[in-house]
Design an enzyme around this catalytic site. Structure first.
Site, short mmCIF file in Angstrom:
data_model
loop_
_atom_site.label_atom_id
_atom_site.label_comp_id
_atom_site.label_asym_id
_atom_site.label_seq_id
_atom_site.Cartn_x
_atom_site.Cartn_y
_atom_site.Cartn_z
N SER A 21 0.85 -1.18 0.00
CA SER A 21 0.00 0.00 0.00
C SER A 21 0.90 1.24 0.00
O SER A 21 1.66 1.44 -0.95
CB SER A 21 -0.96 -0.04 1.19
OG SER A 21 -2.03 0.85 1.00
N HIS A 62 -7.42 -5.56 -1.50
CA HIS A 62 -6.29 -4.85 -0.90
C HIS A 62 -5.77 -5.55 0.35
O HIS A 62 -4.64 -5.31 0.77
CB HIS A 62 -6.72 -3.42 -0.57
CG HIS A 62 -5.60 -2.47 -0.38
ND1 HIS A 62 -4.68 -2.17 -1.37
CD2 HIS A 62 -5.22 -1.72 0.69
CE1 HIS A 62 -3.79 -1.30 -0.92
NE2 HIS A 62 -4.10 -1.01 0.33
#
Length: 201
Positions: free
Chosen positions: A23, A135
């Site tokens: 991320s 994610h």
């Protein structure tokens, strides 16, 4: 400075340096390899590599507005200058890219873009995409995918370490992967996206 400070410790082998993150850590990994050759290899995971395309595809476009105080049409040059892809021609560090096909926070187009830019500039690279994952792949992904991800990271680093007598992951095929290169129920071409397993030229 932080890396240098850690490498000065007696219990750390500063001759082998590797970097990874996901991320924002993926963004920083992409940024680091474009600004230093201090690392022997890198693994950038689910990162933002192009802020303008991220803005147009993410479910969290306000992150760009809040962090940079602008939009792609107001200051495209600023956002380009703050994007890791802008420095792809400066990268020499072998870089593995890990992404998830159903990542709506950082859509996979960012990983594809950075992969293509690195490939075009002759960098050892591979893009691994995981189906059905978002994610949170590293924390709540399917067990086989989480294991595969860790094995691929270890294989990537081992191939560029003087402490391991191992060829590059690009030269090893499925060796060292529990899944044999694909997760249960997945074909190899669904599990991994890459156009060339060669030397990156």
């Amino acid at each position: 400075a932080g890396v240098e400070a850690v490498c000065e410790r007696d219990d750390v082998d500063g001759s082998s340096r590797f970097v990874t993150g996901g991320s924002f850590g993926g963004f920083m990994t992409g940024w680091l390899v474009g600004h230093t050759d201090a690392f022997d290899a890198a693994v950038a995971q689910r990162g933002v590599y192009d802020l303008a395309s991220f803005y147009g595809s993410t479910d969290a476009f306000r992150l760009v507005e809040d962090d940079f105080g602008t939009t792609p049409w107001e200051e495209p040059e600023l956002l380009w200058a703050q994007s890791p892809v802008a420095y792809a021609d400066e990268v020499s560090t072998p870089t593995l890219l890990v992404h998830a096909d159903e990542d709506f926070r950082v859509p996979v187009n960012n990983g594809e873009m950075f992969y293509l830019f690195l490939k075009k500039n002759g960098v050892d690279t591979r893009l691994v995409r995981y189906p059905r994952e978002g994610h949170e792949l590293s924390r709540s992904g399917e067990p086989a995918h989480r294991v595969d991800r860790i094995e691929r990271i270890a294989r990537w680093f081992d191939g560029y370490s003087d402490r391991h007598d191992a060829p590059r992951a690009l030269d090893r095929g499925d060796e060292g992967l529990s899944s044999g290169g694909s997760a249960p129920g997945e074909s190899e071409d669904e599990e991994e996206s890459e156009t060339d397993d060669g030397d990156g030229a």
